[in-house]
Each structure stands twice: as structure tokens, then as C-alpha cells.
Design an enzyme around this catalytic site. Structure first.
Site, PDB file in Angstrom:
ATOM      1  N   GLU A 451      -3.933  48.751  47.355  1.00  0.00           N
ATOM      2  CA  GLU A 451      -3.622  47.945  46.167  1.00  0.00           C
ATOM      3  C   GLU A 451      -4.414  48.391  44.946  1.00  0.00           C
ATOM      4  O   GLU A 451      -4.362  47.750  43.891  1.00  0.00           O
ATOM      5  CB  GLU A 451      -3.900  46.461  46.452  1.00  0.00           C
ATOM      6  CG  GLU A 451      -5.261  46.184  47.039  1.00  0.00           C
ATOM      7  CD  GLU A 451      -5.410  44.767  47.554  1.00  0.00           C
ATOM      8  OE1 GLU A 451      -4.689  43.872  47.082  1.00  0.00           O
ATOM      9  OE2 GLU A 451      -6.260  44.566  48.433  1.00  0.00           O
ATOM     10  N   CYS A 522       3.814  44.343  51.128  1.00  0.00           N
ATOM     11  CA  CYS A 522       3.668  42.891  51.242  1.00  0.00           C
ATOM     12  C   CYS A 522       3.557  42.198  49.888  1.00  0.00           C
ATOM     13  O   CYS A 522       3.348  40.994  49.815  1.00  0.00           O
ATOM     14  CB  CYS A 522       2.445  42.538  52.090  1.00  0.00           C
ATOM     15  SG  CYS A 522       0.878  43.067  51.384  1.00  0.00           S
TER      16      CYS A 522
END
Length: 594
Positions: A451, A522
Site C-alpha cells: 500500500e 482488498c
């Protein structure tokens, strides 16, 4: 008079109801519903608080020096007059009796009503008395807080979840802002939607709203000032529009849209037991994101094949500094694992920070962990490694939960090799402890979140150490573009279609596939049907999203051809403006269908 307020659409659908305003205050105000039988006790609390403030003001009057300005005493007399106004007291009690608000919420609601009345006065002197009213109200709120330390200080949802407390009309919540933890109070609550003045499309508050499938608009700037208590409000979560006091014809149009939306949901729900397979046979795994163990049954009902992201930080929030110990966490994780009936559960270690601040105890005072730039501060794995006892307790709880089913552990915000080494050392040490102590536990796979651009660009290092990776697109976009996703002032610059973002995602998926390691997306992109075909074209075969998004994404997959989408995705990556490729593909599909 009908008003239209524009904001950012963050959760689709239409909500219609009467406005419930959570007024901003310079001190924290608890907002929760009480049981009707407790109304006399709440009124008594209010009466005691008013009496206490009255005594304080009288004492201040007596302490005024004899040579002081006469205006000082006169000002205190004004405050006493406002405090002892029986009409105000009765109106405040009415919120408790009729709406079942707690005393603090009733006081804040009545303050909002009176403040608007003062604003509308033509006489300048009377209009300026609003400040006196606010000062008196805040004194009463502080007195109530001293008597209610056992209550939560920020929950906006009902303490008791009975819809009967709302009366006959549906309700929508209007506030300056709502924390992500407070958003969880919406589960089973009387509110059908919400509007906030601030917030970004991909803030965690917005993410939780989508996971609850509640129509919502954030960043509406003046909403809490323009909307009044009990106004009829329409929230158009698709357009980012809030309509206040709508005319009957508009109200009927939106009610029709609500019915249409419900029919579409029921149609998509019939796909829940159908496998997600493309027309040319590519199998796609659809997982669910959850915040609490109680979300697991809903994930199963939506057709999820497991939990791809259990956001464990929500177990740590709104606790007034009392963080969950190992046993409490173990029970929560175990309950989620058991609820999934053998399907895998991926538990992310606590991701505190940014727009999810953590309350901590400092001495005897409750404080919030804030930094000058929380998105860049001590968050996620950085916080966990700085709190080794808490980190070890969480890892122990996850290992113990794995004795009841398939569990995977996911570490957020990793960027450096030393963070990887330190994290894996803790995990290894915990497992050895459990084995020595003969504590029941199970084997777990360990994965890393991608991320941060540094992680995406260092992926070979990650793939050597971890069993799988999970791409958190929300933060990846934020950090790649240097955009605070919770700030509505720059929300228009938050662009999932940016070529740099897409290249990082595509490269991560390709490298993981080549290494034979599992890879999942996700973030919010996983549940956005605009990106379904692109991600499949990149080679993604595992999506994790809000349970409410699964049926629509599944429908998109069932109508797709993976081989054809590879060429489409290649065109997207080569383009300086990927949206033009997407629009051209949509136009081509429409013509082919015609």
C-alpha cells in the site's frame, strides 16, 4: 423552502428521512438512545447538572469584587436567566421523552434549535446573546459529563437498537464529521443514511459507510448549518446530492428509485451461490472485508468465499484507552473464524493512525494520538513494533484463533527490510512461546500489504519473505499521488485511474503470479465495478471487498472473457488517459449489443 446541497458520493443508494443533527461542540458530547424506562433518570441527571451550574454561577456572582464593572454581574444574571428558563428546560426534556435521546444529546439538540432562533432575530443585541446561550449550554454539558463517566463519549448510534425509538419516520444523520468507529454504531441502528460537512470519498468513514451499505454523502460543507432538526431530507448517494425539504413530486420520484434499487438488489442476491467464473473459464475468488466478528454472517450471506480483510483496529477504537487484551482479541477472531464455517479468514494486524486515531491513557487523562501529519506518522506496523507487548498479544490471539479454522495474518504498511525482519521475528517468537506453553493454536500463512509505493517497487523482497501479498489500493493511491484521501479540499485529485497507480498495481499482480504467490486486491477498487474488467485483465484472480459489493462484481465477472480483457488491460496501461480507453470499450460494447 427546498434546498440542494452538493457533496461527494461515497455510498450508493437513496435514503429518505427526517434529519437528526449532531451539533458540533467544543467539548465531546455523547449521542445515544436510552430505554424509555430510563427517561426519568436522564431528566434527573439534567436537573442535577442545571442545579450544579446554577450554584457555580451564583458563587461567581458573590466572588465579583465590589469595584468591578457592573456589566460583569449583569452578564452572570443573563446566564442564570437562560439556565433557569423553564421553557428551555421543558423543550430539552421533550427530546428525552419523545425521541429517547440521552441528556447530553437532548441538550445539544435544543441548543441547535435555539441558536437558529437567535440567528434569525433582527435586534443585534438579542442576536448576540447566542454566545451566552452556548456558554451556558457547555457548562451544563460539562456538568453532565462529570456525572456520566461510565458512558461513551463519542458514539452516535443507539445504545439500544430498537427501531421503535425513532417513531414512525425514518431518520438520517447530519453531522460535521463522524469517526470511523462511530460509523460502526450504524449497524442495526435507526439511521438510514448520513451526511457530513467534511470527509473524502475514500476516507475510512466513507469506507465503513459502504461496507454497511448505507447511502451517504460527505464533504457537503454547509450541510449541518443549512439542515434543521426534523427537516425531511433525501440523500442521493449516487449523485452526491442532498435535497432538503423536497416538494412532493421529487419525494415520490426518489421513493420510486428506492423501490427500483431494492428490486435490483434482490435480483443480484440470487447470484450468491453461483461461482464467479468468466465466460472462458477463469475462476475468480471473491472475498469480503469486515470490521467486526458480527459482520461474518453477512459476508457469508452475500456469497463471500472467505474473509480477505478483517480490519482488527476497530476492536481497539472507542474504548477510552482500555485496549483489548489477548483473550478479548482471541474470542473476537475465533468467533469470526467459526462463523465462516471453514472458509479462510485473513486478519490484518492493527492499522491505527491517519483518520483512525487511537485513544490512549496518559496518567489519568484520556488523550487521542494525533500528529502533525497522521497519514505519514506512527501508524500500522510502525505502531505495532513500537508497542511490542500489544503486538505480541495480537499475534498470540491470531495464532490461537487458527486452531478453529483457516487463518491468515496480514501486516500493513511495511516499507523497509528491517520492518519485515522485526515483524517476522515477533511472529516466530510468539509461535515458539505457544508451543512451549502447549497452548492450542494453528498454522497460519503470513502476508504483507502493498500500500506504499516503496513496497510495490521492492516486491521481490516481499515475495521472498511472505506467503502472499494484498494490495491496499486506498493507501497506495494516496501515497503515490500525495493526496490526503480524507480531505475534501483535494478529493478531486484522488484518482484511481492515474497511470502510475495502475502500473504499480499491474506490476505487483504480474510479479506475484510469476512467483507463484497469492495476490489479492482488498482496497475500494476491488468492489468498484468500473475496475473489475481491468483487474482481471491485469491477471488478478482474488478480490476482497465490502459484502454488499460482491453480487454486482460477480455479475460483471460472469459476463467477462479473461483472454479478451488481457488486451484491453494492456491498452489501459499504455494510455496517458486510461479513461479514454475505458469509454471507448464501453461504447464498443454498446454498439455490439445493439
Amino acid at each position: 423552502m427546498t434546498l440542494q446541497v452538493f457533496g461527494l458520493p461515497v455510498s450508493r443508494g437513496v435514503a429518505i428521512g427526517r434529519a437528526v443533527l449532531v451539533a458540533s461542540s467544543r467539548i465531546d458530547v455523547a449521542h445515544y438512545y436510552i430505554d424509555p424506562v430510563d427517561a426519568p433518570a436522564e431528566i434527573s441527571r439534567l436537573r442535577v447538572a442545571r442545579k450544579r451550574v446554577s450554584v457555580e454561577l451564583e458563587a461567581l456572582k458573590q466572588a465579583v469584587p465590589a469595584d468591578a464593572q457592573h456589566e460583569l454581574v449583569a452578564l452572570l444574571d443573563v446566564h442564570l436567566m437562560l439556565l433557569n428558563d423553564e421553557a428551555v428546560a421543558e423543550a430539552t426534556c421533550a427530546w428525552i421523552i419523545d425521541r429517547h435521546y440521552n441528556a447530553e444529546w437532548a441538550m445539544a439538540a435544543q441548543l441547535e434549535v435555539l441558536a437558529r432562533q437567535f440567528d434569525e432575530m433582527e435586534d443585534d443585541y438579542l442576536r448576540e446573546r447566542k454566545a451566552d446561550l452556548e456558554q451556558v449550554a457547555e457548562r451544563v454539558l460539562r456538568a453532565l459529563a462529570d456525572k456520566s463517566g461510565e458512558r461513551g463519549t463519542s458514539a452516535v448510534g443507539p445504545k439500544v437498537g430498537a427501531r421503535d425509538f425513532a417513531g414512525e419516520d425514518p431518520l438520517v444523520l447530519v453531522a460535521n464529521d463522524i469517526s470511523p468507529a462511530d460509523m460502526l454504531q450504524f449497524k442495526g441502528s435507526v439511521f438510514t443514511g448520513f451526511v457530513t460537512d467534511v470527509g473524502g470519498k475514500n476516507s475510512h468513514t466513507a469506507i465503513v459507510a459502504r461496507s454497511l451499505d448505507i447511502p451517504a454523502v460527505v464533504g457537503a460543507r454547509e450541510a449541518s448549518r443549512l439542515i434543521r432538526q426534523d427537516d425531511w431530507v433525501i440523500i442521493d448517494g449516487d449523485a452526491g446530492l442532498v435535497i432538503v425539504d423536497p416538494p412532493p413530486i421529487v419525494l415520490e420520484e426518489y421513493r420510486f428509485r428506492q423501490r427500483q434499487s431494492q428490486v435490483e438488489r434482490e435480483r443480484l442476491h440470487r447470484l450468491r451461490h453461483k461461482a464467479a467464473v468468466t465466460l472462458d473459464g477463469a475462476r475468480v475468488e471473491l472475498l469480503a472485508n469486515i470490521e467486526l466478528p458480527g459482520d461474518a454472517p453477512g459476508a457469508l450471506a452475500s456469497g463471500a468465499e472467505g474473509i480477505g480483510l478483517f480490519r482488527s483496529e476497530f476492536l481497539f477504537m472507542n474504548r477510552e484507552g482500555a485496549l483489548p487484551d489477548e483473550e478479548e482479541q482471541y474470542v473476537a477472531y475465533r468467533d469470526a473464524v467459526l462463523a465462516m464455517n471453514g472458509l479462510p479468514v485473513t486478519i490484518r494486524t492493527v492499522d491505527i493512525g491517519a483518520d483512525k486515531p487511537l485513544e490512549r491513557m496518559s496518567g489519568h487523562e484520556l488523550r487521542h494520538e494525533h500528529t502533525l501529519n497522521p497519514a505519514m506518522g506512527l501508524r500500522a506496523i510502525r505502531w505495532s513494533l513500537s508497542e511490542p507487548q500489544m503486538f505480541e498479544a495480537q499475534v498470540r490471539a491470531i495464532y490461537r484463533a487458527a486452531a478453529h479454522g483457516a487463518v491468515r495474518l496480514l501486516i500493513p504498511m511495511l516499507t523497509h527490510a528491517n520492518e519485515i525482519t522485526a515483524s517476522l521475528a515477533v511472529i516466530k517468537r510468539v509461535r515458539e512461546q505457544l508451543m512451549r506453553e502447549s497452548v492450542a493454536h494453528g498454522a497460519i500463512e503470513v502476508g504483507a500489504m502493498v500500500e506504499v509505493p516503496a513496497a510495490a517497487l521492492s516486491l521481490p523482497l516481499f515475495l521472498r519473505h511472505f506467503d502472499f501479498v494484498s494490495i491496499g489500493t486506498n493507501d497506495l493511491i494516496q501515497y503515490t499521488l500525495a493526496i490526503d484521501r480524507a480531505d475534501e479540499a483535494v478529493a478531486h485529485l484522488y484518482d484511481p485511474w492515474h497511470p502510475a497507480v495502475l502500473r504499480l498495481i499491474a506490476d505487483t499482480i504480474q510479479q506475484a503470479n510469476q512467483a507463484g504467490k497469492g495476490v489479492c486486491v482488498c482496497g475500494e477498487m476491488a468492489g468498484d465495478i468500473e475496475f473489475t474488467e481491468v483487474l482481471i485483465g491485469f491477471g488478478l484472480r482474488s478480490f476482497s471487498m465490502h459484502p454488499a459489493c460482491i453480487p454486482a462484481v460477480k455479475q460483471r465477472i460472469l459476463r467477462s472473457e479473461a483472454r479478451r480483457l488481457e488486451a484491453y488491460a494492456h491498452d489501459v496501461l499504455r494510455s496517458e488517459d486510461p479513461r479514454t480507453v475505458v469509454r471507448a470499450a464501453i461504447t464498443s460494447s454498446v454498439k455490439a449489443a445493439a
